[in-house]
Scaffold this active site. Structure first.
Site, PDB file in Angstrom:
ATOM      1  N   GLU A 270      -4.813  -4.608  11.076  1.00  0.00           N
ATOM      2  CA  GLU A 270      -3.789  -3.579  11.219  1.00  0.00           C
ATOM      3  C   GLU A 270      -3.927  -2.924  12.592  1.00  0.00           C
ATOM      4  O   GLU A 270      -4.813  -2.088  12.798  1.00  0.00           O
ATOM      5  CB  GLU A 270      -3.887  -2.539  10.102  1.00  0.00           C
ATOM      6  CG  GLU A 270      -5.298  -2.187   9.650  1.00  0.00           C
ATOM      7  CD  GLU A 270      -5.346  -0.953   8.783  1.00  0.00           C
ATOM      8  OE1 GLU A 270      -4.390  -0.724   8.030  1.00  0.00           O
ATOM      9  OE2 GLU A 270      -6.334  -0.205   8.880  1.00  0.00           O
TER      10      GLU A 270
ATOM     11  N   HIS B  40      -9.323   1.231   5.318  1.00  0.00           N
ATOM     12  CA  HIS B  40      -8.040   1.397   5.993  1.00  0.00           C
ATOM     13  C   HIS B  40      -8.219   2.347   7.172  1.00  0.00           C
ATOM     14  O   HIS B  40      -9.056   3.246   7.149  1.00  0.00           O
ATOM     15  CB  HIS B  40      -7.005   1.948   5.005  1.00  0.00           C
ATOM     16  CG  HIS B  40      -5.608   1.951   5.522  1.00  0.00           C
ATOM     17  ND1 HIS B  40      -5.139   2.927   6.376  1.00  0.00           N
ATOM     18  CD2 HIS B  40      -4.570   1.095   5.324  1.00  0.00           C
ATOM     19  CE1 HIS B  40      -3.876   2.673   6.679  1.00  0.00           C
ATOM     20  NE2 HIS B  40      -3.509   1.567   6.050  1.00  0.00           N
TER      21      HIS B  40
ATOM     22  N   GLY C 114       3.106   2.746  10.666  1.00  0.00           N
ATOM     23  CA  GLY C 114       3.997   3.867  10.447  1.00  0.00           C
ATOM     24  C   GLY C 114       4.747   4.333  11.676  1.00  0.00           C
ATOM     25  O   GLY C 114       5.383   5.383  11.659  1.00  0.00           O
TER      26      GLY C 114
ATOM     27  N   GLY D 253       3.091  -1.102   4.257  1.00  0.00           N
ATOM     28  CA  GLY D 253       3.123   0.305   3.906  1.00  0.00           C
ATOM     29  C   GLY D 253       4.475   0.720   3.373  1.00  0.00           C
ATOM     30  O   GLY D 253       4.833   0.447   2.231  1.00  0.00           O
ATOM     31  N   GLY D 254       5.277   1.373   4.218  1.00  0.00           N
ATOM     32  CA  GLY D 254       6.539   1.953   3.780  1.00  0.00           C
ATOM     33  C   GLY D 254       7.491   0.983   3.113  1.00  0.00           C
ATOM     34  O   GLY D 254       8.189   1.347   2.150  1.00  0.00           O
TER      35      GLY D 254
ATOM     36  N   GLU E 137      -6.677   4.829   8.137  1.00  0.00           N
ATOM     37  CA  GLU E 137      -6.560   6.242   7.782  1.00  0.00           C
ATOM     38  C   GLU E 137      -7.853   6.748   7.138  1.00  0.00           C
ATOM     39  O   GLU E 137      -8.239   7.902   7.337  1.00  0.00           O
ATOM     40  CB  GLU E 137      -5.358   6.451   6.863  1.00  0.00           C
ATOM     41  CG  GLU E 137      -4.035   6.239   7.586  1.00  0.00           C
ATOM     42  CD  GLU E 137      -2.869   5.873   6.690  1.00  0.00           C
ATOM     43  OE1 GLU E 137      -1.800   5.589   7.252  1.00  0.00           O
ATOM     44  OE2 GLU E 137      -3.031   5.868   5.451  1.00  0.00           O
TER      45      GLU E 137
ATOM     46  N   ASN F   3       0.862  -1.183   0.000  1.00  0.00           N
ATOM     47  CA  ASN F   3       0.000   0.000   0.000  1.00  0.00           C
ATOM     48  C   ASN F   3       0.899   1.233   0.000  1.00  0.00           C
ATOM     49  O   ASN F   3       1.495   1.578   1.018  1.00  0.00           O
ATOM     50  CB  ASN F   3      -0.910  -0.008   1.236  1.00  0.00           C
ATOM     51  CG  ASN F   3      -1.732   1.262   1.360  1.00  0.00           C
ATOM     52  OD1 ASN F   3      -1.907   2.000   0.399  1.00  0.00           O
ATOM     53  ND2 ASN F   3      -2.230   1.522   2.562  1.00  0.00           N
ATOM     54  N   TRP F   4       0.989   1.889  -1.139  1.00  0.00           N
ATOM     55  CA  TRP F   4       1.883   3.046  -1.261  1.00  0.00           C
ATOM     56  C   TRP F   4       1.338   4.295  -0.594  1.00  0.00           C
ATOM     57  O   TRP F   4       2.039   5.282  -0.447  1.00  0.00           O
ATOM     58  CB  TRP F   4       2.146   3.331  -2.744  1.00  0.00           C
ATOM     59  CG  TRP F   4       3.209   2.480  -3.354  1.00  0.00           C
ATOM     60  CD1 TRP F   4       3.537   1.193  -2.999  1.00  0.00           C
ATOM     61  CD2 TRP F   4       4.075   2.824  -4.437  1.00  0.00           C
ATOM     62  NE1 TRP F   4       4.554   0.713  -3.796  1.00  0.00           N
ATOM     63  CE2 TRP F   4       4.902   1.712  -4.695  1.00  0.00           C
ATOM     64  CE3 TRP F   4       4.223   3.952  -5.217  1.00  0.00           C
ATOM     65  CZ2 TRP F   4       5.865   1.708  -5.695  1.00  0.00           C
ATOM     66  CZ3 TRP F   4       5.179   3.958  -6.228  1.00  0.00           C
ATOM     67  CH2 TRP F   4       5.998   2.841  -6.458  1.00  0.00           C
ATOM     68  N   LYS F   5       0.055   4.274  -0.245  1.00  0.00           N
ATOM     69  CA  LYS F   5      -0.598   5.464   0.308  1.00  0.00           C
ATOM     70  C   LYS F   5      -0.399   6.639  -0.672  1.00  0.00           C
ATOM     71  O   LYS F   5      -0.363   6.420  -1.883  1.00  0.00           O
ATOM     72  CB  LYS F   5      -0.085   5.750   1.715  1.00  0.00           C
ATOM     73  CG  LYS F   5      -0.223   4.525   2.630  1.00  0.00           C
ATOM     74  CD  LYS F   5       0.060   4.805   4.075  1.00  0.00           C
ATOM     75  CE  LYS F   5      -0.088   3.537   4.889  1.00  0.00           C
ATOM     76  NZ  LYS F   5       0.085   3.785   6.331  1.00  0.00           N
TER      77      LYS F   5
ATOM     78  N   SER G 159       3.912  -2.074  10.274  1.00  0.00           N
ATOM     79  CA  SER G 159       5.380  -2.016  10.304  1.00  0.00           C
ATOM     80  C   SER G 159       6.021  -3.364   9.974  1.00  0.00           C
ATOM     81  O   SER G 159       6.950  -3.815  10.663  1.00  0.00           O
ATOM     82  CB  SER G 159       5.871  -1.485  11.658  1.00  0.00           C
ATOM     83  OG  SER G 159       5.444  -0.148  11.855  1.00  0.00           O
TER      84      SER G 159
END
Length: 251
Positions: free
Chosen positions: A168, A96, A174, A234-235, A98, A10-12, A213
């Site tokens: 999650e 998600h 993050g 994510g990252g 967010e 997920n690149w956001k 993470s």
């Protein structure tokens, strides 16, 4: 039942055209000997570019969101499932944390988007999870049970048979913190049990992903859990090498 591991990125709201091109090239080159299914969800504007760059590589592309509306119409700024399927999407992330926290998406909205995704032939990755305050108050199971209950209350068996669930822990997204392998497995087992109470067949087949993470150095330990069927990353999905390393850890 044997479940194939799924590694989803997920690149956001990150990336640009050059990064998408480089990522696609490197992932396509490294994907051949990986047995896990792989998926990358980039911003809407880069979905077609990523799909073209991946070429014939066995890596799916997906969206980070989908409209609750099925039919085309006067919904400025929205993108429906049919449009996503039309440009090669196979998955869409739904609910998600967010989206829930920043944009006020309720359980009812998440369920509506889940239905809309399935109606368009997409596989929705439905996210559930608890905050740090809820975990510290020993409310994790109650929060997750309520989120699963809401999904089952609004979606029919056809829809529910098509979903992927991503756990999650919001406190681990993050932050660099991650649930321990034991914590992740315990929550995934709880989720599968909650689903089994409603439909044993769905519980056996549904993929449960861990998101929070996930990195190359903790992936293998997380994936050792019997009820952990992959990851929503994510990252670490922004770079081809770390994304591929996590996929390799899935076996």
């Amino acid at each position: 039942m044997s479940r194939t591991m799924l590694i989803a990125g997920n690149w956001k709201m990150n990336g640009d055209a050059a990064q998408v091109d480089a990522f696609a090239r490197d992932v396509a080159a490294g994907a051949a000997n990986i047995s896990a299914d792989m998926l990358v969800c980039v911003p809407f504007v880069y979905i077609e570019r990523l799909a073209a760059g991946l070429g014939g590589a066995s890596v799916a592309v997906g969206a980070q969101n989908v409209a609750a509306e099925v039919e085309a119409g006067a919904f400025t700024g929205e993108v429906n499932g049919a449009m996503l399927a039309d440009i090669g999407c196979r998955y869409a992330i739904v609910g998600h944390s967010e989206r829930r926290a920043l944009y006020g998406e309720t359980d009812a909205v998440v369920a509506a988007k889940t239905d809309a995704a399935v109606a368009a032939g997409l596989t929705p990755i439905v996210c559930v999870g608890e905050t740090l305050e809820q975990r510290e108050a020993d409310q994790t199971e109650a929060v997750l049970a309520a989120q699963i209950d809401a999904l089952f209350a609004q979606c029919d068996a056809r829809t529910l048979s098509a979903v992927v669930i991503a756990y999650e822990p919001i406190w681990a997204i993050g932050t660099g913190r991650s649930a321990s392998p034991e914590q992740a497995q315990a929550v995934h087992a709880f989720l599968r049990g909650q689903i089994a109470d409603k439909d044993a067949t769905i519980a056996e087949s549904v993929l449960l992903l861990y998101g929070g993470s996930v990195k190359p150095d903790n992936a293998a330990a997380l994936f050792a859990g019997a009820d952990v069927d992959g990851a929503l990353i994510g990252g670490a999905s922004l770079k081809a090498d770390s994304f591929l390393d996590i996929a390799r850890a899935a076996g």
